[in-house]
Design a protein around this motif. Structure first.
Motif, mmCIF file in Angstrom:
data_model
loop_
_atom_site.group_PDB
_atom_site.id
_atom_site.type_symbol
_atom_site.label_atom_id
_atom_site.label_comp_id
_atom_site.label_asym_id
_atom_site.label_seq_id
_atom_site.Cartn_x
_atom_site.Cartn_y
_atom_site.Cartn_z
ATOM 1 N N PRO A 1 -26.298 44.220 6.649
ATOM 2 C CA PRO A 1 -25.073 44.846 6.774
ATOM 3 C C PRO A 1 -24.678 45.867 8.436
ATOM 4 C CG PRO A 1 -25.752 45.687 5.779
ATOM 5 C CD PRO A 1 -26.849 44.398 5.817
ATOM 6 N N TYR A 2 -25.592 45.960 9.056
ATOM 7 C CA TYR A 2 -25.425 46.710 10.227
ATOM 8 C C TYR A 2 -24.357 45.606 11.650
ATOM 9 C CZ TYR A 2 -26.904 49.286 14.810
ATOM 10 O OH TYR A 2 -26.940 48.913 15.864
ATOM 11 N N ARG A 3 -24.039 45.764 11.927
ATOM 12 C CA ARG A 3 -23.212 45.082 13.177
ATOM 13 C C ARG A 3 -22.992 46.092 14.210
ATOM 14 N NH1 ARG A 3 -23.823 40.557 10.776
ATOM 15 N NH2 ARG A 3 -22.471 40.155 9.480
ATOM 16 N N PRO A 4 -23.981 45.708 14.420
ATOM 17 C CA PRO A 4 -23.955 47.101 16.384
ATOM 18 C C PRO A 4 -23.190 47.364 17.306
ATOM 19 C CG PRO A 4 -25.565 45.633 16.750
ATOM 20 C CD PRO A 4 -25.080 45.175 15.642
ATOM 21 N N GLU A 5 -22.544 45.736 17.151
ATOM 22 C CA GLU A 5 -20.935 45.804 18.122
ATOM 23 C C GLU A 5 -19.762 46.629 17.914
ATOM 24 O OE1 GLU A 5 -21.072 42.718 15.183
ATOM 25 O OE2 GLU A 5 -22.153 42.855 16.784
ATOM 26 N N ARG A 6 -19.744 47.841 15.851
ATOM 27 C CA ARG A 6 -18.783 48.334 15.833
ATOM 28 C C ARG A 6 -19.104 49.695 16.214
ATOM 29 N NH1 ARG A 6 -18.554 46.242 9.615
ATOM 30 N NH2 ARG A 6 -17.745 44.359 9.924
ATOM 31 N N TYR A 7 -19.948 49.330 16.843
ATOM 32 C CA TYR A 7 -20.215 51.331 17.228
ATOM 33 C C TYR A 7 -20.106 51.094 18.906
ATOM 34 C CZ TYR A 7 -21.921 51.452 12.493
ATOM 35 O OH TYR A 7 -21.990 50.951 10.531
ATOM 36 N N TYR A 8 -20.368 50.213 19.346
ATOM 37 C CA TYR A 8 -20.389 50.318 21.238
ATOM 38 C C TYR A 8 -19.307 51.177 21.540
ATOM 39 C CZ TYR A 8 -24.897 47.887 20.995
ATOM 40 O OH TYR A 8 -26.186 46.870 21.263
ATOM 41 N N MET A 9 -19.477 51.949 22.502
ATOM 42 C CA MET A 9 -17.990 52.896 23.018
ATOM 43 C C MET A 9 -17.186 51.737 23.219
ATOM 44 S SD MET A 9 -17.704 54.914 25.794
ATOM 45 C CE MET A 9 -16.240 55.682 26.906
ATOM 46 N N ARG A 10 -15.675 51.638 23.598
ATOM 47 C CA ARG A 10 -14.659 50.176 24.014
ATOM 48 C C ARG A 10 -13.709 50.353 25.036
ATOM 49 N NH1 ARG A 10 -14.165 48.387 18.048
ATOM 50 N NH2 ARG A 10 -16.084 46.661 17.931
ATOM 51 N N GLY A 11 -14.130 51.904 26.072
ATOM 52 C CA GLY A 11 -14.189 52.011 26.432
ATOM 53 C C GLY A 11 -13.571 53.264 26.789
ATOM 54 N N PRO A 12 -12.396 53.820 28.465
ATOM 55 C CA PRO A 12 -12.202 55.600 28.084
ATOM 56 C C PRO A 12 -11.690 56.041 26.217
ATOM 57 C CG PRO A 12 -11.047 53.588 29.529
ATOM 58 C CD PRO A 12 -11.891 52.949 29.088
ATOM 59 N N GLY A 13 -11.824 57.250 26.483
ATOM 60 C CA GLY A 13 -10.812 57.815 25.073
ATOM 61 C C GLY A 13 -10.157 58.225 26.135
ATOM 62 N N PRO A 14 -9.448 59.347 23.972
ATOM 63 C CA PRO A 14 -8.204 59.921 24.493
ATOM 64 C C PRO A 14 -8.656 61.595 25.840
ATOM 65 C CG PRO A 14 -9.004 60.623 22.507
ATOM 66 C CD PRO A 14 -10.007 59.461 22.744
ATOM 67 N N LYS A 15 -10.188 61.834 25.380
ATOM 68 C CA LYS A 15 -9.950 62.779 26.739
ATOM 69 C C LYS A 15 -10.643 62.179 28.047
ATOM 70 C CE LYS A 15 -13.025 65.862 23.305
ATOM 71 N NZ LYS A 15 -13.860 66.303 23.390
ATOM 72 N N TRP A 16 -10.910 61.093 28.484
ATOM 73 C CA TRP A 16 -10.885 60.836 29.588
ATOM 74 C C TRP A 16 -9.507 60.435 30.058
ATOM 75 C CZ3 TRP A 16 -8.573 56.891 32.502
ATOM 76 C CH2 TRP A 16 -9.657 56.464 33.269
ATOM 77 N N ARG A 17 -8.076 59.808 28.692
ATOM 78 C CA ARG A 17 -7.018 59.929 29.300
ATOM 79 C C ARG A 17 -6.054 61.674 29.994
ATOM 80 N NH1 ARG A 17 -8.090 55.415 25.482
ATOM 81 N NH2 ARG A 17 -7.929 53.493 26.345
ATOM 82 N N ALA A 18 -6.853 61.922 29.423
ATOM 83 C CA ALA A 18 -6.341 63.879 29.440
ATOM 84 C C ALA A 18 -6.447 63.770 30.483
ATOM 85 C CB ALA A 18 -7.237 64.128 28.070
ATOM 86 N N LYS A 19 -7.537 64.003 30.813
ATOM 87 C CA LYS A 19 -8.605 64.116 32.734
ATOM 88 C C LYS A 19 -7.571 63.161 33.537
ATOM 89 C CE LYS A 19 -12.885 66.229 34.622
ATOM 90 N NZ LYS A 19 -14.558 66.145 34.157
ATOM 91 N N TYR A 20 -8.163 62.103 33.659
ATOM 92 C CA TYR A 20 -7.283 61.170 34.670
ATOM 93 C C TYR A 20 -6.573 60.218 34.325
ATOM 94 C CZ TYR A 20 -12.707 61.870 34.955
ATOM 95 O OH TYR A 20 -13.249 62.539 35.927
ATOM 96 N N GLY A 21 -5.535 60.353 33.309
ATOM 97 C CA GLY A 21 -4.832 59.834 33.301
ATOM 98 C C GLY A 21 -4.843 58.538 32.596
#
Length: 53
Positions: A26-46
């Motif tokens: 049942p382990y699917r590593p692609e479910r745990y990889y980061m998919r892009g900038p998150g809310p903290k990045w958007r708060a800092k850089y727009g």
């Protein structure tokens, strides 16, 4: 309490579940990889989109 047949059925069910869990992995590593900038990045850089080169 339990009859011999019921114990055999429970043991068979346990073996089947164990086998299925082993085979299906049942382990699917692609479910745990980061998919892009998150809310903290958007708060800092727009809300600018990051492009990959």
């Amino acid at each position: 309490m339990f009859s011999v047949g019921t114990r055999h059925l429970a043991a068979l069910r346990h073996r089947w579940k164990s086998f299925f869990a082993l085979v299906s992995d049942p382990y699917r590593p692609e479910r745990y990889y980061m998919r892009g900038p998150g809310p903290k990045w958007r708060a800092k850089y727009g809300h600018h989109r990051v492009t990959q080169s």
